[in-house]
Design an enzyme around this catalytic site. Structure first.
Site, mmCIF file in Angstrom:
data_model
loop_
_atom_site.group_PDB
_atom_site.id
_atom_site.type_symbol
_atom_site.label_atom_id
_atom_site.label_comp_id
_atom_site.label_asym_id
_atom_site.label_seq_id
_atom_site.Cartn_x
_atom_site.Cartn_y
_atom_site.Cartn_z
ATOM 1 C CE1 TYR A 1 10.986 -83.305 -3.008
ATOM 2 C CE2 TYR A 1 12.673 -81.962 -1.985
ATOM 3 C CZ TYR A 1 12.243 -82.758 -3.033
ATOM 4 O OH TYR A 1 13.072 -82.989 -4.096
ATOM 5 C CG HIS B 1 14.627 -77.747 -1.656
ATOM 6 N ND1 HIS B 1 15.746 -78.460 -1.359
ATOM 7 C CD2 HIS B 1 15.046 -76.470 -1.822
ATOM 8 C CE1 HIS B 1 16.801 -77.658 -1.341
ATOM 9 N NE2 HIS B 1 16.391 -76.432 -1.620
ATOM 10 C CG HIS C 1 14.166 -81.395 3.310
ATOM 11 N ND1 HIS C 1 13.999 -80.093 2.891
ATOM 12 C CD2 HIS C 1 14.687 -82.078 2.244
ATOM 13 C CE1 HIS C 1 14.394 -79.986 1.619
ATOM 14 N NE2 HIS C 1 14.822 -81.175 1.217
#
Ligand SMILES: Cc1cc2nc3c(=O)[nH]c(=O)nc-3n(C[C@H](O)[C@H](O)[C@H](O)COP(=O)(O)O)c2cc1C
Length: 434
Positions: free
Chosen positions: A250, A248, A245
């Site tokens: 993060y 977004h 990931h």
């Protein structure tokens, strides 16, 4: 791998703050980058169209709240329902389950109710990406999100993965560290969250986030190692691969984006330096489980939790070229999505150069409906389309797209509630006589 190679933290978990829990992962309009009046429509890059030898015929329709009958744009050959070979995986169609945090993994342990939830969304030869799954006890920022750093978590994932495999699905685990998008109540011993920076999240919910502690250069290999072990654990749990990931806002995005990353060491400053953390994670994961099992999610064009970049096209292109060197399976690119009913944010940037540069499979996500997805596939803009909210509320979404059936509306009120059934496994299927 033996179970003993699964890591278990020595730290105890803090009690989460109810205020933070109410936030949910994707609620603030402020995090969605460009305003509508700044935007121009996304167009497929000419190179992609040429490669397919087709007219782009690009158009982005409305999906309302996901409820109305969509236009029939040629049901004879539905591009979304055509097969795609992704490395060693023979996908039977191109409708991917996007990673969706559901906050029903009590105490960060996946629960048996997830077996039915994922099985409902499984088709033979379909690709599913599991919800964001923490790589360590410092990776958490929301209540009841799953982890994959303890033996218990790995064991708990196994029947869920088995359930998907029993129906012929291909299942990737999205591995995640939230970085500064957290609160000390989620952190071991109530410590500050870690990040590339010590600047707090600049958001309307700023009070919900504890100012982070900037990672020291010498600590960064430890975080990279957490991703490596999480990937190993995911394979141990039976997943077919992992999606890192990197999107977004993060932790990885906090390194990638120049509006957040203010480091002066080898992980900050130049584009090359800002991408180093992400690429070292990919390299470690590739080294651990093999490049054919690794994907990454990126959102270079978006601005989540203050993670914006002054030159997203250069960022995306650089990453595409560097990822090619590591030979990973896919790159999953997020486009800004609609945040208000009746308002469609369009991406002002062109994904085309990145799409053309990357040699593996390209997945795109962000407010796609059936028509958009078919156009994106037939024009060569993307290989696969990940659907979030529509797949959440339509467990049989590929079948509905196949016959151009009406869609269930999604209920955003139940996205993040802890109920093991409501808003989770109770969305209806098409009746069998359709
Ligand atoms: C309830 C919900 C949970 C989400 N959780 C995640 C997540 O865990 N990881 C992630 O990368 N994106 C997450 N997203 C973003 C989706 O994967 C997807 O990119 C986004 O919803 C846009 O696609 P859509 O318009 O098809 O819904 C989430 C979105 C929603 C609505």
């Amino acid at each position: 791998m033996t179970a003993s190679s699964v890591t278990s933290p020595a730290t105890t978990r803090a009690v989460p703050d109810p205020d933070v829990l109410a936030l949910g992962p994707f609620l603030s309009p402020a995090i969605f980058g460009k305003r509508a009046d700044q935007s121009s429509p996304v167009r497929p890059h000419l190179g992609s169209i040429k490669r397919q030898g087709r007219d782009a015929n690009w158009g982005r329709g409305r999906d309302g709240d996901g409820g109305e009958k969509m236009s029939n744009d040629g049901a004879d050959a539905v591009p979304l329902l055509t097969p795609h070979k992704m490395g060693r995986f023979d996908l039977s169609h191109r409708v991917v389950l996007a990673p969706l945090t559901r906050q029903r993994s009590y105490g960060n342990v996946p629960q048996p109710h997830a077996i039915l939830y994922y099985q409902q969304r499984t088709t033979k030869g379909g690709l599913l990406i599991a919800e964001a799954t923490g790589v360590s006890d410092t990776a958490q920022g929301y209540k009841d999100t799953p982890g994959i750093w303890t033996k218990e978590q790995v064991q708990a994932w196994k029947p869920i993965v088995d359930g998907v495999h029993a129906k012929g699905g291909i299942f990737f685990c999205q591995i995640w560290h939230v970085g500064r998008v957290s609160n000390s109540t989620f952190q071991p011993n109530g410590q500050a969250p870690v990040s590339s920076t010590d600047k707090p999240v600049n958001s309307v919910h700023v009070a919900k986030f504890t100012p982070p502690r900037r990672l020291e250069t010498g600590e960064i290999p430890l975080i990279i190692n957490d991703f490596r072990i999480a990937a190993r654990n995911a394979i141990e749990a039976g997943f077919d691969g992992v999606e890192i990931h990197g999107a977004h806002g993060y932790l990885i995005d906090q390194f990638l984006k120049d509006q957040v990353n203010d480091r002066t060491d080898k992980y900050g400053g130049s584009l090359e330096n800002r991408c180093r953390f992400a690429l070292e994670i990919v390299e470690a994961v590739v080294d651990e489980i093999g490049p054919e099992k690794v994907g990454i999610r990126l959102s270079p064009f978006a601005n989540y939790s203050g993670a914006a970049d002054s030159n997203p096209e250069a960022l995306g292109l650089y990453m595409a070229h560097e990822l090619n060197k590591l030979g990973i399976l896919y790159c999953h690119v997020v486009e800004p999505r609609k945040v208000k009913l009746g308002e469609n944010f369009e991406n002002p940037y062109n994904l085309g150069p990145m799409r053309d540069a990357f040699k593996g499979t390209i997945i795109v996500a962000g407010n796609y409906n059936r028509k958009d997805g078919n156009n994106a596939i037939s024009s060569g803009y993307a290989d696969l389309i990940a659907y979030g909210r529509l797949f959440l509320s339509n467990p049989d979404l590929p079948r509905r797209f196949e016959i151009d059936a009406s869609l269930n509306k999604y209920n955003s009120e139940t996205f993040y509630i802890p109920d093991p059934v409501i808003g989770y496994t109770d969305y209806p299927f098409l009746s069998s006589d359709i």
